[in-house]
Design a protein around this motif. Structure first.
Motif, PDB file in Angstrom:
ATOM      1  N   GLY A 374       0.798  -1.222   0.000  1.00  0.00           N
ATOM      2  CA  GLY A 374       0.000   0.000   0.000  1.00  0.00           C
ATOM      3  C   GLY A 374       0.824   1.263   0.000  1.00  0.00           C
ATOM      4  N   THR A 375       2.151   1.130   0.079  1.00  0.00           N
ATOM      5  CA  THR A 375       3.052   2.275   0.006  1.00  0.00           C
ATOM      6  C   THR A 375       3.839   2.190  -1.295  1.00  0.00           C
ATOM      7  OG1 THR A 375       5.041   1.290   1.007  1.00  0.00           O
ATOM      8  CG2 THR A 375       3.299   2.015   2.516  1.00  0.00           C
ATOM      9  N   GLU A 376       4.749   3.130  -1.481  1.00  0.00           N
ATOM     10  CA  GLU A 376       5.604   3.112  -2.674  1.00  0.00           C
ATOM     11  C   GLU A 376       6.940   2.443  -2.416  1.00  0.00           C
ATOM     12  OE1 GLU A 376       4.564   4.042  -5.742  1.00  0.00           O
ATOM     13  OE2 GLU A 376       2.649   4.205  -4.692  1.00  0.00           O
ATOM     14  N   TYR A 377       7.190   2.027  -1.155  1.00  0.00           N
ATOM     15  CA  TYR A 377       8.449   1.378  -0.821  1.00  0.00           C
ATOM     16  C   TYR A 377       8.449  -0.074  -1.307  1.00  0.00           C
ATOM     17  CZ  TYR A 377      10.018   5.177   2.221  1.00  0.00           C
ATOM     18  OH  TYR A 377      10.436   6.384   2.708  1.00  0.00           O
ATOM     19  N   LEU A 378       9.559  -0.495  -1.903  1.00  0.00           N
ATOM     20  CA  LEU A 378       9.765  -1.889  -2.318  1.00  0.00           C
ATOM     21  C   LEU A 378       8.627  -2.397  -3.191  1.00  0.00           C
ATOM     22  CD1 LEU A 378      11.057  -3.315   1.089  1.00  0.00           C
ATOM     23  CD2 LEU A 378      12.389  -2.356  -0.770  1.00  0.00           C
ATOM     24  N   LYS A 379       8.066  -1.520  -4.006  1.00  0.00           N
ATOM     25  CA  LYS A 379       6.910  -1.831  -4.838  1.00  0.00           C
ATOM     26  C   LYS A 379       7.332  -2.090  -6.285  1.00  0.00           C
ATOM     27  CE  LYS A 379       2.490   0.199  -6.341  1.00  0.00           C
ATOM     28  NZ  LYS A 379       1.601   1.368  -6.192  1.00  0.00           N
ATOM     29  N   PHE A 380       6.710  -3.098  -6.897  1.00  0.00           N
ATOM     30  CA  PHE A 380       6.951  -3.416  -8.295  1.00  0.00           C
ATOM     31  C   PHE A 380       5.607  -3.502  -9.006  1.00  0.00           C
ATOM     32  CE2 PHE A 380      10.672  -4.778  -6.115  1.00  0.00           C
ATOM     33  CZ  PHE A 380      11.722  -4.626  -7.004  1.00  0.00           C
ATOM     34  N   LYS A 381       5.570  -3.053 -10.242  1.00  0.00           N
ATOM     35  CA  LYS A 381       4.323  -3.055 -10.998  1.00  0.00           C
ATOM     36  C   LYS A 381       4.008  -4.416 -11.587  1.00  0.00           C
ATOM     37  CE  LYS A 381       4.366   1.864 -12.185  1.00  0.00           C
ATOM     38  NZ  LYS A 381       4.353   2.859 -13.299  1.00  0.00           N
TER      39      LYS A 381
END
Length: 468
Positions: A374-381
């Motif tokens: 739910g955050t932008e940290y450690l996020k991949f599309k």
């Protein structure tokens, strides 16, 4: 013949070291010979073991040692195995006696390094929840539900990627929000994973992290048929729990969860664990609950964990307060003859540092750590980008010869983020040392645990047995 030098120390000796790079010098290998035997005998910080490559193909094992009366206790902190030696047998162990090491190997005292052959996926079926807990990291996020169609499209693609990966097992953990809010998705995903596992001769394990309030007989029957691990959570005795873990109308859930727990114990295939969230330094707020669970639900695992909140929160506990509470928890465990766990770690070989582990959320975003969902940290599309990128070096401690490296590996990045707003390496070596030493002491003394057993911490020694 080859020998391995092992760094041995008490906590006070570690504190005297100027820097950890000393370990890189002390942990080494030498060829047997008169000169090297002399080196080993003269060194006050080094001991050795004989290494027979035909018998042992093992990784570093963290060994804890403690002397009580005339006996020596050794424990492998990786698997919890404990051996008790008299002075003579302990001396033989230190000298690398083949008979002693063969016996330890047969008793599975040492840990064999295993390949990464398990695909582990945390599935956030939704961010919504039927409760309103003040510390929950999901409560300000959207209420979007993961659709079964989206999951099937994703998993159909993932199946092709997994071809030739030499998988042995698939491990699926359902979480949220409250995952049972989207129970249909839990059912569909479980069925699709079972079909894939059967087709490819794979083992499969399902787990669910739930608040317990939605565990109806129908849901429990489904979980039981599929051999689920089930974790439910308490926040303390009834008064405390109901003030924290409540419905949006303020009604508490303590009695309801105990009712559900009672019903769960009638299902033989469920593996149940109760987590007790600790958010106060006053242990009396938890003691009677832990006692009650251990006495009346002997087959239910019970462990405590500390809520992750920033320092300005009234729920925040510092390390000293955590250690004091942990000591009191260990007393209850030993009093009830329980050993619900045998080590303590923060970070370690978590999903962040495992290329075959990730989280997926309802919007089909992918995360290296589910706590950041739910955050932008450690996020991949997309999962291709996630599985193709290893973040191990970005978030791993450089001191790989630290004896607690495998229990930390740079610590819990999420805990560091909550504490300081910075997702980065978070070394907790001293804290890990004290917590694991306390566990070891409680296992040795059991019901005879001294009142101030924290004072014995300095007598616990550590060594690394390094078999390559």
């Amino acid at each position: 013949m080859i020998y391995t030098l092992i760094f041995r120390k008490r906590r006070s000796q570690w504190n005297n070291l100027k820097n950890r790079s000393t370990l890189l010098i002390l942990v080494t290998h030498v060829q047997a010979g008169p000169q090297n035997h002399a080196l080993l005998e003269k060194s006050s910080r080094l001991t050795w073991v004989r290494k027979n490559l035909t018998l042992f193909i093992l990784m570093k094992n963290l060994i804890l040692t403690y002397r009580k009366d005339q006996f020596y206790f050794i424990k492998n902190n990786f698997n919890g195995a404990i051996f008790k030696f008299d002075a003579d047998h302990y001396s033989r162990f230190i000298r690398g006696d083949e008979e002693i090491y063969s016996r330890l190997k047969l008793k599975k005292f040492f840990v064999i390094e295993e390949p990464e052959d398990t695909l582990s996926i945390f599935v956030l079926t939704n961010y919504s929840c039927n409760l309103s807990c003040p510390y929950c990291f999901e409560r300000h996020k959207n209420s979007f539900l993961l659709s079964c169609d989206d999951w099937n499209k994703f998993f159909n693609k993932l199946e092709g990627f997994l071809v030739g990966k030499n998988l042995r097992k698939i491990d699926i953990t359902f979480t949220g929000g409250e995952p049972l809010v989207n129970f249909k998705c839990v059912v569909d995903i479980t069925d699709s994973i079972k079909m894939f596992a059967a087709k490819n001769s794979l083992l499969v394990q399902f787990s669910i992290i739930t608040n317990g309030t939605l565990l109806t007989p129908f849901v429990l029957d489904f979980l039981n048929k599929n051999n689920f691990f089930v974790q439910i959570t308490f926040d303390g005795v009834k008064k405390v729990h109901d003030s924290i873990r409540c419905f949006s109308n303020g009604m508490g859930t303590y009695d309801l969860i105990l009712e559900k727990l009672e019903r769960m114990t009638n299902f033989k295939n469920l593996k149940i664990v109760s987590r007790i969230n600790i958010s106060s330094h006053d242990f009396s707020l938890y003691q009677s609950l832990i006692d009650h669970l251990m006495v009346f639900y002997p087959k239910v695992g019970v462990y405590i964990d500390f809520v992750d909140v920033p320092p300005e929160s009234e729920l925040f506990l510092n390390n000293e307060e955590k250690i004091e509470i942990f000591c009191q928890y260990l007393r209850i465990m030993t009093k009830n003859g329980r050993r619900d766990f045998y080590n303590y770690y923060e970070g370690g070989r978590c999903m962040l540092r495992n290329k075959m582990s990730f989280a997926i959320d309802p919007s089909l975003s992918f995360y290296r750590c589910y706590s950041f969902a739910g955050t932008e940290y450690l996020k991949f599309k997309n999962y291709e980008g996630l599985l193709a990128n290893s973040l191990t070096n970005d978030y791993s401690c450089p001191y790989k010869d630290c004896e607690f490296y495998s229990f930390c590996m740079g610590g819990c990045v999420y805990k560091k983020y909550i504490l300081s707003g910075d997702a980065d390496i978070f070394c907790k070596r001293d804290f890990l040392m004290e917590m694991n030493s306390l566990i070891f002491l409680s296992e040795i003394y059991k019901n005879d645990l001294p009142i101030n057993f924290k004072e014995l911490l300095s007598h616990v020694e550590y060594s690394q047995i390094d078999f390559h």
